[in-house]
Write a protein that holds these residues in place. Structure first.
Motif, PDB file in Angstrom:
ATOM      1  N   UNK A 107       0.874  -1.279   0.196  1.00 32.03           N
ATOM      2  CA  UNK A 107      -0.063  -0.049  -0.054  1.00 32.03           C
ATOM      3  C   UNK A 107       0.779   1.255  -0.032  1.00 32.03           C
ATOM      4  N   UNK A 108       0.240   2.164  -0.435  1.00 28.42           N
ATOM      5  CA  UNK A 108       0.851   3.562  -0.629  1.00 28.42           C
ATOM      6  C   UNK A 108      -0.188   4.431   0.240  1.00 28.42           C
ATOM      7  N   UNK A 109       0.079   5.756   0.599  1.00 29.53           N
ATOM      8  CA  UNK A 109       1.149   6.176   0.688  1.00 29.53           C
ATOM      9  C   UNK A 109       2.321   5.846   1.378  1.00 29.53           C
ATOM     10  N   UNK A 110       3.345   6.138   1.012  1.00 29.42           N
ATOM     11  CA  UNK A 110       4.697   6.031   1.829  1.00 29.42           C
ATOM     12  C   UNK A 110       5.258   7.422   1.961  1.00 29.42           C
ATOM     13  N   UNK A 111       6.013   7.523   3.271  1.00 34.22           N
ATOM     14  CA  UNK A 111       6.678   8.792   3.634  1.00 34.22           C
ATOM     15  C   UNK A 111       8.091   8.463   3.909  1.00 34.22           C
ATOM     16  N   UNK A 112       9.136   8.914   3.201  1.00 32.10           N
ATOM     17  CA  UNK A 112      10.341   8.634   3.867  1.00 32.10           C
ATOM     18  C   UNK A 112      10.847  10.103   4.680  1.00 32.10           C
ATOM     19  N   UNK A 113      11.135   9.717   5.943  1.00 33.23           N
ATOM     20  CA  UNK A 113      11.340  11.065   6.888  1.00 33.23           C
ATOM     21  C   UNK A 113      12.234  10.658   8.022  1.00 33.23           C
ATOM     22  N   UNK A 114      13.056  11.249   8.377  1.00 31.54           N
ATOM     23  CA  UNK A 114      13.842  11.097   9.440  1.00 31.54           C
ATOM     24  C   UNK A 114      14.573   9.502   9.467  1.00 31.54           C
ATOM     25  N   UNK A 115      14.746   9.344   8.386  1.00 35.55           N
ATOM     26  CA  UNK A 115      15.376   7.764   8.052  1.00 35.55           C
ATOM     27  C   UNK A 115      14.511   6.487   8.303  1.00 35.55           C
ATOM     28  N   UNK A 116      13.121   6.961   8.223  1.00 42.27           N
ATOM     29  CA  UNK A 116      12.254   5.977   8.419  1.00 42.27           C
ATOM     30  C   UNK A 116      11.426   5.734   7.121  1.00 42.27           C
ATOM     31  N   UNK A 117      11.126   4.509   6.957  1.00 37.30           N
ATOM     32  CA  UNK A 117       9.839   4.509   5.645  1.00 37.30           C
ATOM     33  C   UNK A 117       8.618   4.216   6.315  1.00 37.30           C
ATOM     34  N   UNK A 118       7.841   4.893   6.245  1.00 36.83           N
ATOM     35  CA  UNK A 118       6.559   4.822   7.105  1.00 36.83           C
ATOM     36  C   UNK A 118       5.343   4.650   5.949  1.00 36.83           C
TER      37      UNK A 118
END
Length: 86
Positions: free
Chosen positions: A25-36
């Protein structure tokens, strides 16, 4: 960014296999070294990071989560019903 056609045409399977998205599933957020992934998880992470939950009790946070998850369940149920006849 990618198109829906690209996603359905193989990108979804590749990213799921590679562990880049959970549940395909998406959405995916890459932030602070995380892939959420998962919309509410993204929103809750960003809210905590920015201090939007500062001072809230665990009980209050749980009620926020219940409301958010309930809204999603209601939305999903509405989408799964057939459209009314004109």
């Amino acid at each position: 960014a990618f198109t829906g056609e690209q996603w359905r045409g193989g990108l979804k399977d590749a990213w799921t296999r590679d562990g880049r998205v959970a549940f395909g599933q998406v959405p995916r957020l890459d932030v602070d070294g995380l892939h959420l992934v998962q919309s509410h998880s993204l929103l809750r992470y960003l809210a905590r990071r920015e201090g939007a939950y500062a001072g809230f009790t665990n009980a209050r946070l749980a009620r926020i989560d219940i409301a958010a998850d309930g809204a999603t369940a209601t939305f999903d149920a509405a989408l799964s019903r057939p459209a009314p006849a004109p």
